[in-house]
Design a protein around this motif. Structure first.
Motif, PDB file in Angstrom:
ATOM      1  N   GLU A 157      -7.498  -1.041  -8.310  1.00  0.00           N
ATOM      2  CA  GLU A 157      -7.800  -2.325  -7.648  1.00  0.00           C
ATOM      3  C   GLU A 157      -7.531  -3.497  -8.588  1.00  0.00           C
ATOM      4  N   LYS A 158      -7.912  -3.330  -9.836  1.00  0.00           N
ATOM      5  CA  LYS A 158      -7.696  -4.411 -10.800  1.00  0.00           C
ATOM      6  C   LYS A 158      -6.184  -4.666 -10.964  1.00  0.00           C
ATOM      7  N   GLN A 159      -5.432  -3.572 -11.017  1.00  0.00           N
ATOM      8  CA  GLN A 159      -3.976  -3.714 -11.213  1.00  0.00           C
ATOM      9  C   GLN A 159      -3.288  -4.313  -9.990  1.00  0.00           C
ATOM     10  N   THR A 196      -4.730  -2.761   2.948  1.00  0.00           N
ATOM     11  CA  THR A 196      -6.138  -2.578   3.314  1.00  0.00           C
ATOM     12  C   THR A 196      -6.465  -1.096   3.511  1.00  0.00           C
ATOM     13  N   ASP A 197      -5.465  -0.289   3.871  1.00  0.00           N
ATOM     14  CA  ASP A 197      -5.690   1.169   3.922  1.00  0.00           C
ATOM     15  C   ASP A 197      -5.836   1.736   2.507  1.00  0.00           C
ATOM     16  N   LEU A 198      -5.169   1.100   1.568  1.00  0.00           N
ATOM     17  CA  LEU A 198      -5.151   1.647   0.200  1.00  0.00           C
ATOM     18  C   LEU A 198      -6.278   1.086  -0.669  1.00  0.00           C
ATOM     19  N   VAL A 201     -10.792  -4.275   1.616  1.00  0.00           N
ATOM     20  CA  VAL A 201     -10.232  -5.460   2.266  1.00  0.00           C
ATOM     21  C   VAL A 201     -10.411  -6.715   1.398  1.00  0.00           C
ATOM     22  N   SER A 202     -11.522  -6.760   0.649  1.00  0.00           N
ATOM     23  CA  SER A 202     -11.750  -7.930  -0.224  1.00  0.00           C
ATOM     24  C   SER A 202     -10.662  -8.020  -1.301  1.00  0.00           C
ATOM     25  N   VAL A 203     -10.043  -6.888  -1.605  1.00  0.00           N
ATOM     26  CA  VAL A 203      -8.959  -6.852  -2.598  1.00  0.00           C
ATOM     27  C   VAL A 203      -7.627  -7.177  -1.909  1.00  0.00           C
ATOM     28  N   SER A 204      -7.345  -6.508  -0.808  1.00  0.00           N
ATOM     29  CA  SER A 204      -6.034  -6.685  -0.164  1.00  0.00           C
ATOM     30  C   SER A 204      -5.845  -8.132   0.306  1.00  0.00           C
ATOM     31  N   GLU A 205      -6.944  -8.781   0.640  1.00  0.00           N
ATOM     32  CA  GLU A 205      -6.843 -10.188   1.061  1.00  0.00           C
ATOM     33  C   GLU A 205      -6.379 -11.106  -0.064  1.00  0.00           C
TER      34      GLU A 205
END
Ligand code: PGA
Length: 254
Positions: A157-159, A196-198, A201-205
């Motif tokens: 997620e960080k990457q 968002t599948d991976l 959602v707070s990250v994919s946004e």
């Protein structure tokens, strides 16, 4: 709000002296350009040291157009992530369709390069996109999902927050044919749904998705005005400082 990012992909154009001419001309226009945008220039390898030296006091960052997934050794013609770091490169374009189609780069190789870039704290600009045949054959979503899922395998997620995705329909690259703003927005929305599948959602946004493929001053506003389009990866229209500056001025609304 995602900060837009506009990158110039010069491909096989501009040695050190043309790079210097461009940067001098571009820098003189920077004050008049919108501030709320990340700007990146991607010259050929040979011009990277000149570009980072000239831009050392600038907010404009420099990208490589490719990179080896290897650290060192018997890999004739390759350039490593560590070498790019040594000359102060910040970003690296990976998985460009020209690398995929002309040089046969696979999703697996691109994934290895993306992992290596993150290991050395270079930010990948990870390109994906379908051919015309794939789009007309109804495979658009399948192709984008495959490229994203394989390319981002093992990316945390960080990457992913330090990764820029560039959606570039192959049929629009260098052809003068641009995806309509609706076609581009639909594809970007789909790309974000796969993210968002991976990831959460707070990250994919928060992940920035650039559009690439015949972006020019005249169509930048419409394209970058779309909800899920967070910038552009620009080839032809980035070769002249005047046209690249105009594209940025038109595309970024503050
Ligand atoms: P183009 O290239 O703007 O010339 O279509 C874009 C790219 O290949 O990144």
């Amino acid at each position: 709000m995602r900060k837009p990012i506009i990158a110039a992909n010069w491909k096989l154009n501009k040695g050190p002296s043309d790079t210097e001419d461009f940067i001098k001309s571009f820098e003189s226009r920077l004050n008049d350009l919108p501030k709320g945008v990340d700007l990146v220039l991607a010259p050929p390898f040979i011009s990277l040291p000149k570009a980072t030296e000239l831009l050392s006091q600038s907010k404009v960052r420099v990208a490589a157009q490719n990179m080896s997934e290897q650290d060192n050794g018997a890999f004739t013609g390759e350039v490593s992530a560590l070498m790019l770091k040594e000359v102060f490169v910040s970003y690296v374009i990976l998985g460009h369709s020209e690398r995929r189609s002309i040089y046969g780069e696979s999703d697996e190789l691109i994934n290895a390069k993306i992992r290596k870039a993150h290991e050395l704290e270079l930010k990948p600009i990870f390109c994906i996109g379908e051919t015309l045949g794939e789009r007309e054959g109804g495979q658009l979503e399948e192709v984008l999902r495959r490229q994203l899922t394989k390319g981002l395998e093992g990316i945390t997620e960080k990457q992913i927050l330090d990764t820029v995705i560039a959606y570039e329909p192959v049929w629009a690259i260098g052809t003068g044919v641009t995806a309509t703003p609706e076609q581009a927005q639909d594809a970007h929305e789909f790309v974000r749904s796969v993210l968002t599948d991976l990831y959460e959602v707070s990250v994919s946004e928060k992940v920035r998705i650039q559009y690439g493929g015949s972006v020019k001053p005249a169509n930048a506003a419409e394209l970058l005005g779309q909800k899920d389009i967070d910038g552009a990866l620009v080839g032809g229209a980035s070769l002249e400082a005047s046209s690249f500056a105009e594209l940025i001025a038109n595309g970024v609304v503050e």
